[in-house]
Design a protein around this motif. Structure first.
Motif, PDB file in Angstrom:
ATOM      1  N   ILE A 200       0.840  -1.198   0.000  1.00 30.97           N
ATOM      2  CA  ILE A 200       0.000   0.000   0.000  1.00 30.97           C
ATOM      3  C   ILE A 200       0.874   1.247   0.000  1.00 30.97           C
ATOM      4  N   LEU A 201       1.932   1.232   0.787  1.00 29.43           N
ATOM      5  CA  LEU A 201       2.841   2.376   0.824  1.00 29.43           C
ATOM      6  C   LEU A 201       3.513   2.591  -0.525  1.00 29.43           C
ATOM      7  N   HIS A 202       3.855   1.500  -1.199  1.00 31.20           N
ATOM      8  CA  HIS A 202       4.460   1.632  -2.533  1.00 31.20           C
ATOM      9  C   HIS A 202       3.490   2.280  -3.507  1.00 31.20           C
ATOM     10  N   GLN A 203       2.227   1.854  -3.509  1.00 30.20           N
ATOM     11  CA  GLN A 203       1.272   2.421  -4.448  1.00 30.20           C
ATOM     12  C   GLN A 203       1.023   3.898  -4.170  1.00 30.20           C
ATOM     13  N   LEU A 204       0.985   4.285  -2.915  1.00 36.44           N
ATOM     14  CA  LEU A 204       0.816   5.698  -2.586  1.00 36.44           C
ATOM     15  C   LEU A 204       2.022   6.513  -3.041  1.00 36.44           C
ATOM     16  N   ALA A 205       3.221   6.011  -2.779  1.00 40.89           N
ATOM     17  CA  ALA A 205       4.424   6.735  -3.216  1.00 40.89           C
ATOM     18  C   ALA A 205       4.490   6.822  -4.734  1.00 40.89           C
ATOM     19  N   PHE A 206       4.119   5.743  -5.412  1.00 40.20           N
ATOM     20  CA  PHE A 206       4.150   5.738  -6.874  1.00 40.20           C
ATOM     21  C   PHE A 206       3.174   6.769  -7.446  1.00 40.20           C
ATOM     22  N   LEU A 207       1.962   6.851  -6.872  1.00 43.66           N
ATOM     23  CA  LEU A 207       0.971   7.802  -7.362  1.00 43.66           C
ATOM     24  C   LEU A 207       1.413   9.239  -7.119  1.00 43.66           C
ATOM     25  N   TYR A 208       1.978   9.521  -5.961  1.00 43.50           N
ATOM     26  CA  TYR A 208       2.425  10.885  -5.699  1.00 43.50           C
ATOM     27  C   TYR A 208       3.609  11.261  -6.593  1.00 43.50           C
ATOM     28  N   ASN A 209       4.462  10.301  -6.902  1.00 43.56           N
ATOM     29  CA  ASN A 209       5.530  10.582  -7.864  1.00 43.56           C
ATOM     30  C   ASN A 209       4.949  10.872  -9.245  1.00 43.56           C
ATOM     31  N   ALA A 210       3.915  10.101  -9.637  1.00 37.66           N
ATOM     32  CA  ALA A 210       3.284  10.360 -10.936  1.00 37.66           C
ATOM     33  C   ALA A 210       2.646  11.747 -10.972  1.00 37.66           C
ATOM     34  N   LEU A 211       2.168  12.225  -9.817  1.00 34.20           N
ATOM     35  CA  LEU A 211       1.615  13.578  -9.733  1.00 34.20           C
ATOM     36  C   LEU A 211       2.694  14.628  -9.532  1.00 34.20           C
ATOM     37  N   ARG A 212       3.957  14.220  -9.535  1.00 31.91           N
ATOM     38  CA  ARG A 212       5.112  15.111  -9.339  1.00 31.91           C
ATOM     39  C   ARG A 212       5.000  15.868  -8.010  1.00 31.91           C
ATOM     40  N   PRO A 214       6.948  15.121  -4.884  1.00 27.69           N
ATOM     41  CA  PRO A 214       7.927  14.290  -4.166  1.00 27.69           C
ATOM     42  C   PRO A 214       7.864  14.431  -2.657  1.00 27.69           C
ATOM     43  N   GLU A 215       7.379  15.566  -2.148  1.00 28.03           N
ATOM     44  CA  GLU A 215       7.318  15.740  -0.701  1.00 28.03           C
ATOM     45  C   GLU A 215       6.356  14.738  -0.064  1.00 28.03           C
ATOM     46  N   GLN A 216       5.250  14.457  -0.737  1.00 29.11           N
ATOM     47  CA  GLN A 216       4.339  13.434  -0.236  1.00 29.11           C
ATOM     48  C   GLN A 216       4.875  12.034  -0.517  1.00 29.11           C
ATOM     49  N   ALA A 217       5.496  11.846  -1.688  1.00 26.08           N
ATOM     50  CA  ALA A 217       5.981  10.515  -2.049  1.00 26.08           C
ATOM     51  C   ALA A 217       7.048  10.021  -1.087  1.00 26.08           C
ATOM     52  N   VAL A 218       7.921  10.917  -0.648  1.00 24.30           N
ATOM     53  CA  VAL A 218       9.025  10.472   0.211  1.00 24.30           C
ATOM     54  C   VAL A 218       8.509   9.983   1.557  1.00 24.30           C
ATOM     55  N   ARG A 219       7.402  10.523   2.035  1.00 18.44           N
ATOM     56  CA  ARG A 219       6.857  10.059   3.309  1.00 18.44           C
ATOM     57  C   ARG A 219       6.506   8.579   3.237  1.00 18.44           C
ATOM     58  N   TYR A 220       5.802   8.197   2.179  1.00 20.72           N
ATOM     59  CA  TYR A 220       5.351   6.810   2.078  1.00 20.72           C
ATOM     60  C   TYR A 220       6.498   5.882   1.665  1.00 20.72           C
ATOM     61  N   ALA A 221       7.383   6.354   0.790  1.00 16.52           N
ATOM     62  CA  ALA A 221       8.491   5.498   0.366  1.00 16.52           C
ATOM     63  C   ALA A 221       9.438   5.210   1.526  1.00 16.52           C
ATOM     64  N   ALA A 222       9.762   6.234   2.311  1.00 17.62           N
ATOM     65  CA  ALA A 222      10.662   6.025   3.450  1.00 17.62           C
ATOM     66  C   ALA A 222      10.016   5.120   4.497  1.00 17.62           C
ATOM     67  N   ALA A 233      10.514  -2.225  -5.559  1.00 24.95           N
ATOM     68  CA  ALA A 233       9.552  -1.190  -5.936  1.00 24.95           C
ATOM     69  C   ALA A 233       9.707   0.046  -5.059  1.00 24.95           C
ATOM     70  N   LEU A 234       9.895  -0.138  -3.752  1.00 26.39           N
ATOM     71  CA  LEU A 234      10.043   1.011  -2.862  1.00 26.39           C
ATOM     72  C   LEU A 234      11.371   1.721  -3.085  1.00 26.39           C
ATOM     73  N   ARG A 240      12.872   7.853  -7.467  1.00 25.83           N
ATOM     74  CA  ARG A 240      12.113   8.750  -8.344  1.00 25.83           C
ATOM     75  C   ARG A 240      11.851  10.086  -7.665  1.00 25.83           C
ATOM     76  N   GLN A 241      11.514  10.080  -6.372  1.00 26.27           N
ATOM     77  CA  GLN A 241      11.276  11.361  -5.719  1.00 26.27           C
ATOM     78  C   GLN A 241      12.582  12.147  -5.602  1.00 26.27           C
ATOM     79  N   LEU A 242      13.722  11.461  -5.467  1.00 22.35           N
ATOM     80  CA  LEU A 242      15.002  12.174  -5.478  1.00 22.35           C
ATOM     81  C   LEU A 242      15.277  12.800  -6.844  1.00 22.35           C
ATOM     82  N   GLU A 243      14.935  12.065  -7.913  1.00 23.97           N
ATOM     83  CA  GLU A 243      15.128  12.619  -9.250  1.00 23.97           C
ATOM     84  C   GLU A 243      14.243  13.843  -9.470  1.00 23.97           C
TER      85      GLU A 243
END
Length: 380
Positions: A200-212, A214-222, A233-234, A240-243
């Motif tokens: 679930i955390l991966h899917q949330l991070a992936f979606l926030y990265n797709a929405l560009r 990264p501040e939200q994506a890093v929370r779930y990825a970390a 995947a994580l 991706r959020q670092l990029e």
């Protein structure tokens, strides 16, 4: 002291027979701990333990059903399907739970239409509960039939409103339907009920990265990486959020780590190839990344064009010609790729021996527009 010999004889007999006597007690044997690494348990072992009972009672439907469920839990869908089908052949009464077991095994094997048919048989034979619409909804999701998936997942949530799997799959269905707002709502609801689920955390991070974002994506990825340090995947999500933040060197490290952990992370290959091309690295660096990424997803933007040009620059002309031909098939009428097929094809023919070299082909150029016909003169 006539009793002394009798006392001595009684002591010898007690020693010989292992009876307690006047001698000192022997030292106790130390307790031996069982090596837990050698102890086998789990559904696979429990299923194997039923083999003997089924050899004695081969027609026992209850034992076959039990072993089928254990085989499913052990990740052996082929054996589970065999047991469930054998139990259905042996029973006279239509058994809804057995059809449900069969549907689960077929779904694990990727036989989606057969799994849906078995699920319908389970429903027709009285199997109720949220597990059935959940299975049907997830199967429709795998078949990319998103309206049917959402209908069945809604049915599962009516039966069990706090079912995290139904909320998760519903979020995936909305994400595949390009409704990211609904997708994020359902994925966050699933996370609230299963806060330690890395997927679930991966899917949330992936979606926030797709929405560009990264501040939200890093929370779930970390947070996901703290729970599962071996998730490719994580690692990709974190890179991706670092990029997106412009930290490209660290992002490349996480992409490479994702590929070490999981070679199916083709997006990491794609991102590494794009970064290598942007920094002007040698074509040999791009080729393996692009080839692996295109095997997983042939529709990656610009990936095939980059691969064809890298192969041509690396003088791998037959492979480059094959990629240019695919580009012509994907972009019919494109003059640039048609010219590349002609140019690289002629260069590849020069590599053949004289006896195998066909006649040269001349590039016809782009088709010319036909001049309009002369209109007849009006009668005077």
């Amino acid at each position: 002291m006539r009793c002394a010999p009798f006392i001595l004889l009684a002591g010898l007999l007690a020693t010989a027979l292992g009876l307690p006597g006047c001698q000192s007690a022997p030292a106790e044997r130390p307790d031996t701990l069982v090596d837990l690494a050698t102890v086998q348990s789990g559904p696979r072992v429990q299923a194997d333990e039923l083999d003997g009972a089924l050899r004695q009672q081969p027609g026992n439907v209850a034992l076959l059903s039990r072993r089928a469920a254990l085989r499913l839990a052990a990740g052996q869908p082929t054996a589970a399907l065999r047991d469930a089908s054998a139990a259905l052949d042996l029973t006279d009464d239509d058994d809804g739970p057995l059809y449900f077991l069969q549907a689960r095994a077929l779904r694990m094997l990727g036989r989606l239409p057969e799994a849906l048919a078995a699920a319908r048989q389970a429903a027709d034979n009285g199997f109720t509960g949220p597990e059935l619409p959940l299975l049907v909804g997830e199967t429709h999701l795998a078949a990319r039939n998103y309206p049917a998936a959402l209908d069945n997942l809604d049915r599962a949530l009516r039966l069990d409103p706090d079912q995290p799997a139904a909320l998760f799959y519903k979020g995936l269905a909305y994400a595949a339907s390009a409704d990211t707002v609904q997708a994020l709502d359902y994925l966050r609801a699933a996370l609230a009920r299963e806060p330690r689920q890395p997927e679930i955390l991966h899917q949330l991070a992936f979606l926030y990265n797709a929405l560009r974002d990264p501040e939200q994506a890093v929370r779930y990825a970390a947070r996901g990486l703290r729970l599962d340090t071996a998730s490719g995947a994580l690692h990709y999500d974190y890179g991706r959020q670092l990029e997106l933040k412009g930290v490209t060197d660290s992002a490349a490290w996480f992409y490479r780590r994702a590929l070490v952990l999981d070679t199916t992370q083709y997006r990491a290959d794609y991102r590494l190839a794009l970064a290598a091309g942007a920094h002007g690295q040698r074509p040999a660096t791009l080729i393996p990344h692009l080839a692996r990424a295109l095997r997983r997803n042939p529709r990656l933007p610009e990936a095939r064009a980059l691969l064809a040009e890298a192969l041509e620059a690396h003088n791998q002309l037959p492979a480059a010609l094959a990629q240019y031909r695919l580009l012509v098939a994907e972009n019919p009428g494109n003059a640039h790729w048609t010219f590349k097929v002609w140019k690289v094809g002629n260069r590849a023919r020069l590599l053949l021996p004289d006896s195998l070299r066909p006649a040269p082909l001349y590039y016809p150029g782009p088709p010319r527009a036909q001049p309009p016909a002369v209109a007849p003169l009006a009668p005077r």
